[in-house]
Write a protein that holds these residues in place. Structure first.
Motif, PDB file in Angstrom:
ATOM      1  N   LEU A 231     100.334  37.488  32.450  1.00  0.00           N
ATOM      2  CA  LEU A 231      99.641  36.613  33.393  1.00  0.00           C
ATOM      3  C   LEU A 231      98.159  36.962  33.380  1.00  0.00           C
ATOM      4  N   VAL A 232      97.321  35.929  33.359  1.00  0.00           N
ATOM      5  CA  VAL A 232      95.869  36.100  33.465  1.00  0.00           C
ATOM      6  C   VAL A 232      95.369  35.149  34.539  1.00  0.00           C
ATOM      7  N   ASP A 233      94.538  35.670  35.439  1.00  0.00           N
ATOM      8  CA  ASP A 233      94.007  34.864  36.541  1.00  0.00           C
ATOM      9  C   ASP A 233      92.517  35.170  36.675  1.00  0.00           C
ATOM     10  N   LEU A 234      91.679  34.119  36.598  1.00  0.00           N
ATOM     11  CA  LEU A 234      90.233  34.272  36.704  1.00  0.00           C
ATOM     12  C   LEU A 234      89.723  33.401  37.845  1.00  0.00           C
ATOM     13  N   ALA A 235      88.743  33.911  38.590  1.00  0.00           N
ATOM     14  CA  ALA A 235      88.197  33.154  39.722  1.00  0.00           C
ATOM     15  C   ALA A 235      86.697  33.356  39.789  1.00  0.00           C
ATOM     16  N   TYR A 236      86.002  32.299  40.190  1.00  0.00           N
ATOM     17  CA  TYR A 236      84.551  32.347  40.368  1.00  0.00           C
ATOM     18  C   TYR A 236      84.204  31.494  41.575  1.00  0.00           C
ATOM     19  N   SER A 237      83.303  32.008  42.419  1.00  0.00           N
ATOM     20  CA  SER A 237      82.971  31.275  43.638  1.00  0.00           C
ATOM     21  C   SER A 237      81.524  31.545  44.018  1.00  0.00           C
ATOM     22  N   GLU A 238      80.829  30.482  44.444  1.00  0.00           N
ATOM     23  CA  GLU A 238      79.487  30.606  44.986  1.00  0.00           C
ATOM     24  C   GLU A 238      79.483  30.095  46.422  1.00  0.00           C
ATOM     25  N   SER A 239      78.551  30.614  47.191  1.00  0.00           N
ATOM     26  CA  SER A 239      78.357  30.138  48.562  1.00  0.00           C
ATOM     27  C   SER A 239      76.871  30.204  48.884  1.00  0.00           C
ATOM     28  N   ALA A 240      76.337  29.096  49.400  1.00  0.00           N
ATOM     29  CA  ALA A 240      74.932  29.042  49.810  1.00  0.00           C
ATOM     30  C   ALA A 240      74.895  28.530  51.244  1.00  0.00           C
ATOM     31  N   THR A 241      74.452  29.367  52.169  1.00  0.00           N
ATOM     32  CA  THR A 241      74.431  29.005  53.582  1.00  0.00           C
ATOM     33  C   THR A 241      73.093  29.383  54.195  1.00  0.00           C
ATOM     34  N   ARG A 242      72.879  28.899  55.396  1.00  0.00           N
ATOM     35  CA  ARG A 242      71.667  29.230  56.143  1.00  0.00           C
ATOM     36  C   ARG A 242      72.047  29.516  57.576  1.00  0.00           C
ATOM     37  N   THR A 243      71.359  30.468  58.188  1.00  0.00           N
ATOM     38  CA  THR A 243      71.565  30.787  59.595  1.00  0.00           C
ATOM     39  C   THR A 243      70.224  30.770  60.309  1.00  0.00           C
ATOM     40  N   ASP A 244      70.158  30.056  61.422  1.00  0.00           N
ATOM     41  CA  ASP A 244      68.984  30.062  62.285  1.00  0.00           C
ATOM     42  C   ASP A 244      69.294  30.894  63.527  1.00  0.00           C
ATOM     43  N   ALA A 245      68.277  31.555  64.079  1.00  0.00           N
ATOM     44  CA  ALA A 245      68.523  32.440  65.209  1.00  0.00           C
ATOM     45  C   ALA A 245      67.338  32.463  66.164  1.00  0.00           C
ATOM     46  N   PHE A 246      67.666  32.567  67.452  1.00  0.00           N
ATOM     47  CA  PHE A 246      66.710  32.910  68.503  1.00  0.00           C
ATOM     48  C   PHE A 246      67.034  34.320  68.982  1.00  0.00           C
ATOM     49  N   GLN A 247      66.029  35.051  69.433  1.00  0.00           N
ATOM     50  CA  GLN A 247      66.232  36.356  70.032  1.00  0.00           C
ATOM     51  C   GLN A 247      65.332  36.513  71.251  1.00  0.00           C
ATOM     52  N   VAL A 248      65.809  37.298  72.205  1.00  0.00           N
ATOM     53  CA  VAL A 248      65.008  37.680  73.362  1.00  0.00           C
ATOM     54  C   VAL A 248      64.975  39.200  73.417  1.00  0.00           C
ATOM     55  N   GLU A 249      63.789  39.753  73.588  1.00  0.00           N
ATOM     56  CA  GLU A 249      63.638  41.206  73.665  1.00  0.00           C
ATOM     57  C   GLU A 249      64.223  41.742  74.978  1.00  0.00           C
ATOM     58  N   PRO A 250      64.549  43.041  75.047  1.00  0.00           N
ATOM     59  CA  PRO A 250      65.038  43.623  76.299  1.00  0.00           C
ATOM     60  C   PRO A 250      64.060  43.405  77.454  1.00  0.00           C
ATOM     61  N   TYR A 251      64.620  43.462  78.663  1.00  0.00           N
ATOM     62  CA  TYR A 251      63.841  43.234  79.886  1.00  0.00           C
ATOM     63  C   TYR A 251      63.325  44.575  80.417  1.00  0.00           C
ATOM     64  N   TYR A 252      62.052  44.587  80.858  1.00  0.00           N
ATOM     65  CA  TYR A 252      61.398  45.806  81.334  1.00  0.00           C
ATOM     66  C   TYR A 252      61.091  45.660  82.823  1.00  0.00           C
ATOM     67  N   PRO A 253      61.338  46.710  83.608  1.00  0.00           N
ATOM     68  CA  PRO A 253      61.054  46.619  85.053  1.00  0.00           C
ATOM     69  C   PRO A 253      59.552  46.661  85.314  1.00  0.00           C
ATOM     70  N   ARG A 254      59.095  45.727  86.135  1.00  0.00           N
ATOM     71  CA  ARG A 254      57.658  45.629  86.421  1.00  0.00           C
ATOM     72  C   ARG A 254      57.447  45.510  87.925  1.00  0.00           C
ATOM     73  N   THR A 255      56.541  46.324  88.428  1.00  0.00           N
ATOM     74  CA  THR A 255      56.170  46.244  89.847  1.00  0.00           C
ATOM     75  C   THR A 255      54.783  45.648  90.034  1.00  0.00           C
ATOM     76  N   ASP A 256      54.119  45.283  88.927  1.00  0.00           N
ATOM     77  CA  ASP A 256      52.747  44.786  88.992  1.00  0.00           C
ATOM     78  C   ASP A 256      52.657  43.288  88.693  1.00  0.00           C
ATOM     79  N   VAL A 257      53.786  42.577  88.748  1.00  0.00           N
ATOM     80  CA  VAL A 257      53.794  41.147  88.447  1.00  0.00           C
ATOM     81  C   VAL A 257      53.926  40.319  89.721  1.00  0.00           C
ATOM     82  N   GLU A 258      54.958  40.638  90.514  1.00  0.00           N
ATOM     83  CA  GLU A 258      55.201  39.947  91.775  1.00  0.00           C
ATOM     84  C   GLU A 258      54.966  40.934  92.916  1.00  0.00           C
ATOM     85  N   PRO A 259      54.056  40.648  93.844  1.00  0.00           N
ATOM     86  CA  PRO A 259      53.757  41.598  94.939  1.00  0.00           C
ATOM     87  C   PRO A 259      55.012  41.948  95.739  1.00  0.00           C
TER      88      PRO A 259
END
Length: 1016
Positions: A231-259
């Motif tokens: 028995l002989v078995d051969l396989a070939y496969s291509e894949s071309a994809t795209r991923t888009d992403a949004f990111q938000v940075e971590p939140y920092y505590p601030r006492t100088d923004v809102e009184p």
């Protein structure tokens, strides 16, 4: 290794002697004593599994395998794989009850999405063993298992997922065992030829079609010296994809923004696009021979090759978070986290953002050559021997080139399902103007890995002529494995081109508007971003050729630094490329030998009202591991004070600098009992009970023997009123160490119990339930242990080394329920409809042997705790988190598939969903809240250099896939497949004291595949 090869040669010679004896032959599965049967081979209970066609017949064949198995197993047979709407083995596995897959490229890199999936968990645990035809199979990546996405699914005859072990199975899979099975020539009555062609299109990537194809030829011939099959078995496969992403940075505590209140502000939001291309090649060959009824032999060759390349355009915030200003009118949630607002940074002249072009590639392969001999000298005795040689290798290169810009302002709206960023026309024009960008940095990383193994196995079975005792099986197995991974030094070679903080440049930056520095950049407009569901500004990025053109492109870019540095009249440093070199810090080298023996008794009480059968056994395994590494110590000491300068306070240890090669030996043995029982209430209703002990050895990446020891002296100068130094006081001396590995690690151990109820009410119709409990100990976590080092004064000093240790216990318990049925009772064409559904619930927890919990976890300066000691991470404000779940464990998972199979049509609409799961803690590195990427030596809560390490989660995710096939003739079929029909968004969460906040959102869009299959 030499002695081991002699053993392998001896076993091979014994096999040749058996073949030459001319005894008769009976076909059996290669490695039958260790794993699931190959297609067409004898399965437990006497059922024969054959290659089938048709979705309904495939489900029925898999159901019979489950029903007749000695252990708890779920299977998918070849035709089912071919007709599932999945393009990889990983995606196929997610359909099985109790199995989940990761959708990131790597466990330590959740910022990059994987369209076809990556790692596999079984019943919430990552400790999964992989096999090919009942033998070892692995990738060269520092781990022990196979990258399932590397394997062509076209080469598979079936996949079996074992949930509980028996003594004859090879140790190593606490979560479960995944066995990939290939076809053999004798699975077919005669000649068999199968050809398939596919082409795939990604909706988000648009334009590019990805071809795939496979061809299998099998035949068998009668000769004067027996029957031969090929028995002989051969396989070939291509894949071309795209991923888009949004990111938000971590939140920092601030006492100088809102009184009068504390609010939490991220230092920006960012977006990116990643284009991914992969090629997967596979080659499989098998030879079989039989004489009559007692002697057989087979030789198999399997090779999979995987090549991927991706490039990414990404903008990221490099701002100082406490310099960020928020315009009046911002809104916040109940806990003070920003919802909407406009961010700016007038202190730094704008919000610092980097515009990265990153390119990465990986080439990996696994080659397996195995020889199997079966001898049946009498009706009672059977002997099976195996010799296997497996080699794997992998190389990768990761390159980033970045420009930078000072964004004037960023308007963020975080109220929707994804972030919304609003920019004025003037802001967009500013961001698209190359004159506003300067060359920022480069970063490269290289690694290469090899792994190879010899394995020899000899099993025997004696069948009893007894109403109770069925057979006794016993055998031995020996392996010799080497694994070497090399990382470039520095591992990630970050180097500034021009940055504002480089004083030697005198404030000069290599702006793209300067003709001297206008080198290969592009204005990238992010077309069709998020499938046209959102709009982001165009940015200026380096061309991909600069990232892939390493090292020449890097050398040219770093010349800009030299030009400006010389213009400022200063001495300039020279950029040095990363290299493998001779530094042992980048090399992880181990060798491992194992020897195992097992005995297993199968029995059955058929005369009981409710017949009971099963097996009881014991497996003993001895492991001898060697790791080659170094222990390095570089004393810091105190500044070179003038002679006679008085020093008081804490004593400074007298330890000489050293760098010594070490070879670490680690030997251990494990005794693993198992019991599997089955009770037949009726021919269709049965119950199972399983109890066993199991182990999962540490990954080779966790066994590295390189440790760096450090001495940190904290001292204070005492001066007079005029400022003249008078003396020095040593406040504290800390002796610490770090290591990515620990060669003394032991395997994770489990005690597990399984109970099932299985009702097989029709062909391809069943309802099964299972409850399970796995108690774990010696879980590997990163903590600290004491390492002694002798000083020149003869005293022994203990260093607090942070490294992987066997430092926790835990459990995973839950239940599974699975149902499948075709509704044959319906009239006419409606009888072709069917339904598959399964649900898994897993509850898991992990508890440290030596927990370190405190209010704050940010100090390494002698405070109450240490960041590296806290497994559960640290928030931005220095507070720790409570107990976290086991990594990768989703409490709830389910699959629902509507099926149709009637005459010439076969179709499936499949939905897969899993709940939130922990990806890791600090998986992207420790950072100070001042924006630096280093772990500060000390910190004080309230200051800006508190270190943090946030837990990140994959949010609940569901995906809808579909397929439909039409049989044009008995031999020819046409099919259409679709993945992610609903354009689902994959969301990542980060844990902070203000709750779980959105960290990232990914979309990859639907994919569509057309296929043509022909067989005769």
């Amino acid at each position: 290794m030499h002695q081991f090869r002699k053993t392998a040669i001896a076993v091979a010679a014994a096999q040749i002697a058996l073949l030459a004896s001319g005894a008769v032959f009976a076909q059996t599965t290669d490695g039958a004593a260790a794993s699931a049967p190959a297609a067409g081979a004898q399965v437990p209970g006497g059922a024969n599994m054959v290659v089938v066609t048709g979705q309904r017949a495939a489900l029925n064949s898999a159901q019979k395998l489950k029903q007749n198995s000695d252990e708890i197993v779920d299977s998918i047979v070849a035709d089912d794989i071919g007709k599932l709407p999945d393009r990889s083995v990983t995606e196929v596995l997610q359909r099985v009850v109790g199995v989940t897959i990761d959708r990131t490229m790597a466990k330590g890199d959740p910022e990059h999405y994987s369209v076809e999936g990556s790692g596999v968990n079984i019943r919430g645990l990552t400790y999964v063993r992989s096999e090919l035809n009942g033998r070892d199979s692995f990738s060269a990546n520092g781990g022990r298992s196979l990258n399932f996405e590397d394997v062509p699914p076209e080469l598979m005859a079936g996949v079996d997922i074992y949930k509980n072990p028996s003594a004859e199975q090879i140790e190593g899979g606490i979560g479960g065992l995944v066995n990939l099975r290939t076809a053999m020539p004798f699975d077919f009555k005669g000649r068999k030829v199968a050809v398939s062609l596919q082409t795939t299109r990604s909706e988000l990537k648009k334009g590019k079609m990805s071809p795939s194809g496979s061809i299998m030829y099998s035949d068998r011939w009668k000769t004067g010296f027996g029957e031969i099959g090929a028995l002989v078995d051969l396989a070939y496969s291509e894949s071309a994809t795209r991923t888009d992403a949004f990111q938000v940075e971590p939140y920092y505590p601030r006492t100088d923004v809102e009184p009068g209140r504390t609010v939490w502000i991220p230092k920006g939001s960012q977006w990116r696009t990643l284009n991914f291309d992969r090629k997967r090649e596979g080659a499989y060959g098998a030879l079989q021979w039989k004489k009559d009824a007692t002697l057989s032999s087979s030789l198999t060759y399997f090779k999979s090759k995987y090549k991927m390349q991706w490039d990414e355009q990404a903008i990221f915030s490099a701002a100082s978070p406490y310099n960020i200003r928020v315009a009046p009118g911002a809104t916040y949630d109940a806990k003070g986290a920003l919802l909407t607002g406009t961010l700016s940074d007038p202190i730094d002249g704008g919000i610092d953002f980097g515009a990265d072009t990153r390119a990465a590639n990986r080439i990996s392969s696994t080659t397996d050559v195995s020889w199997h001999v079966s001898w049946r000298p009498t009706s009672s005795w059977a002997f099976d021997t195996d010799v296997q040689r497996i080699k794997a290798k992998s190389t990768s290169f990761d390159s980033t080139v970045a420009t930078a810009i000072k964004m004037q302002q960023e308007n963020i709206d975080l109220r929707g399902s994804v972030p919304t960023l609003n920019f004025s026309d003037a802001d967009r024009a500013y961001l698209a103007n190359p004159n506003n960008y300067y060359w920022s940095f480069t970063q490269e990383h290289m690694d290469r890995s090899t792994a190879d193994e010899w394995a020899v196995k000899a099993d025997a079975k004696y069948t009893f002529d007894d109403p109770v005792l069925r057979d006794v099986r016993f055998g031995v197995r020996f392996t010799d494995r080497d694994a070497v991974t090399q990382n470039s030094n520095p591992s990630y070679n970050w180097a500034a081109i021009t940055m504002p903080w480089q004083g030697e440049l005198g404030g000069r930056l290599a702006y793209l508007g300067d003709p001297r520095f206008s080198n290969q950049t592009q204005v990238y407009g992010f077309p069709n971003f998020f499938n046209n569901n959102t709009n982001v500004p165009a940015l200026v990025f380096p061309n991909t050729s600069l990232a892939t053109g390493y090292p020449a492109s890097y050398t040219a870019l770093h010349q800009y630094y030299n030009v400006l540095c010389a213009q400022a009249g200063n001495t300039c440093s020279t950029w040095k490329a990363a290299s493998f070199g001779t530094d042992p810090a980048g090399t992880n080298s181990q060798s491992e030998k194992t020897g195992a023996a097992f005995a297993q008794l199968r029995f059955g009480f058929d005369d009981l009202k409710y017949p009971v059968d099963g097996n009881v056994g014991l497996r003993y395994v001895k492991t001898d591991m060697k790791a080659r590494g170094y222990i390095v110590f570089n004393p810091t000491g105190i500044p070179n004070d003038p002679a006679g300068f008085p020093t008081t306070g804490a004593a400074i240890p007298v330890i000489a600098a050293s760098s010594s090669a070490r070879e670490f030996d680690n030997s251990y043995h494990n005794v693993l009992p198992s019991l599997n029982l089955r009770m037949k209430a009726t021919e269709k209703l049965q119950f199972r009970f399983g109890a066993a002990m199991g182990i999962s050895r540490p990954d080779f990446s966790q066994l590295q023997g390189y440790t760096t020891l450090s001495e940190n002296v904290d001292s204070t100068l005492v001066s007079n009123a005029a400022g003249t130094p008078l003396s020095r006081i040593v406040n504290n001396v800390s002796l610490t160490g770090t290591s990515d590995g620990n060669p003394n690690l032991r395997p994770i151990q489990s005690r597990q119990v399984d109970l099932t109820a299985e009702w097989y009410f029709a062909k391809a119709g069943s309802l099964t339930m299972a409850v399970f409990n796995k108690d774990l100990k010696d879980i590997i976590v990163t903590q600290s242990y004491s390492y002694p080092l002798q000083g020149t004064d003869g005293k022994s000093y203990n260093f607090n080394v942070t490294a992987p240790v066997n430092g926790a216990r835990g459990r995973a318990r839950g239940m599974e329920i699975a149902y499948q049925q075709y509704f044959d009772m319906l009239p006419g064409w409606l009888s072709g409809f069917g339904l598959q559904a399964n649900y898994t619930y897993v509850d898991g927890k992990q508890k440290l042997y030596n927990p370190v919990y405190s209010v704050y976890c940010s100090g390494s300066d002698g405070g109450t705790s240490n960041l590296n000691l806290n497994l559960n991470g640290c928030d931005i404000d220095g507070k720790t988190f409570g107990d976290l779940p086991l990594q990768g464990l989703s409490k709830n998972t389910y699959n629902v598939a509507l099926m149709y199979d009637k005459e010439k049509f076969s179709a499936r609409l499949a939905w897969n969903w899993r709940s939130k799961n922990l990806q890791g803690v600090n998986v992207n590195g420790t950072r100070g809240t001042d924006g630096t990427d280093t772990n500060p030596a000390s910190s004080t809560v309230g200051q800006h250099n508190v270190a943090w390490a946030l837990p990140t989660y994959a949010d609940s995710y569901g995906q809808l896939d579909a397929s439909v096939f039409y049989n044009i003739s008995e031999n020819l079929s046409l099919g259409l497949e679709a993945q992610n029909l609903t354009d689902a968004k994959y969301k990542q969460l980060m844990q902070q004291g203000i709750g779980l906040k959105g960290r990232a959102w990914f979309v990859s869009g639907p994919r569509y595949t057309a296929s043509l299959r022909y067989s005769f």
